[in-house]
Write an enzyme that holds these catalytic residues in place. Structure first.
Site, PDB file in Angstrom:
ATOM      1  N   ARG A  50      56.149  29.932  37.517  1.00 57.85           N
ATOM      2  CA  ARG A  50      56.804  28.480  37.097  1.00 57.85           C
ATOM      3  C   ARG A  50      57.926  28.019  37.661  1.00 57.85           C
ATOM      4  NH1 ARG A  50      56.285  26.500  31.204  1.00 57.85           N
ATOM      5  NH2 ARG A  50      58.005  27.772  31.008  1.00 57.85           N
ATOM      6  N   ASP A  51      58.677  28.866  38.705  1.00 53.30           N
ATOM      7  CA  ASP A  51      59.655  28.617  39.423  1.00 53.30           C
ATOM      8  C   ASP A  51      59.674  28.956  40.647  1.00 53.30           C
ATOM      9  OD1 ASP A  51      62.008  27.026  39.361  1.00 53.30           O
ATOM     10  OD2 ASP A  51      63.402  28.416  38.382  1.00 53.30           O
TER      11      ASP A  51
END
Length: 212
Positions: A50-51
């Site tokens: 997610r990043d």
């Protein structure tokens, strides 16, 4: 209370891109192949990073990459979400991380890695998802980097950057297949072209011999 990770020595991809602008397709392919294999294992454990972004990818001295900073990772267990924190980087975040437009999953990391590749082939950041959702134009990679990379590679990057989750590859394996289609499928096709309109010249008439 704590997350413990191995110490990795390397140069952040973001620094390399700042120095060189873009990277050639062969070099990107080597980095991408290793990252996809690693992400496939992570996703197999139902964990989404997610990043993903250039500053979270270290390039070791031997050229191999390592994905770092799982601080925003989410574990999906029995339909419940366990997230350490809700953070993202706007330039690389998928739309579903910004507003409710579908569940997060492998396709979320695929978007972020696709945005990272977009930066690596064009020298520019992709248009932020939030702005694209408000009709701000986005130049596809096949146009922005035309002629410098294979159309197959650029098309796979654009597939990862589709706004709606359902329109992106749904797994690492599905996305990986877009990069590894054979050349024959792309270039070795029989092309039928119409013949030019040519009016044939009239043939000279043969003289008939008359017998008396």
């Amino acid at each position: 209370a704590y997350m413990v990770m191995d110490f990795e020595k390397g140069q952040p991809l973001v620094n390399i891109l700042e120095e060189r602008g873009t990277l050639p397709e062969e070099e990107l392919g080597t980095i991408l192949h290793a990252l996809l294999d690693g992400l496939d294992r992570v996703h197999g454990a139902s964990v989404w990073h997610r990043d993903i972004k250039p500053s979270n990818i270290l390039i070791r001295s031997d050229g191999s990459p390592v994905l770092i900073d799982f601080g925003a990772a989410r574990k999906d267990i029995s339909g419940t979400d366990r997230s350490m924190m809700n953070v993202f980087s706007p330039a690389f975040a998928a739309p579903e991380q910004i507003c409710p437009m579908g569940e997060q999953g492998p396709w979320t990391d695929i978007y972020s890695l696709g945005a990272t590749l977009y930066r690596a082939v064009t020298g520019n950041l992709p248009t932020k998802a939030a702005k694209r959702m408000h009709d701000e134009p986005h130049v596809p990679a096949v146009e922005a980097a035309r002629g410098r990379y294979s159309s197959l590679f650029l098309s796979a990057v654009d597939e990862a950057l589709q706004l709606f989750p359902k329109d992106r590859p749904q797994s690492i394996g599905e996305w990986k297949a877009l990069f590894t289609q054979t050349v024959q499928e792309e270039d070795d096709r029989t092309v039928l072209r119409p013949l030019p309109d040519v009016v044939p010249e009239p043939k000279p008439e043969k003289k008939k011999l008359e017998t008396k």
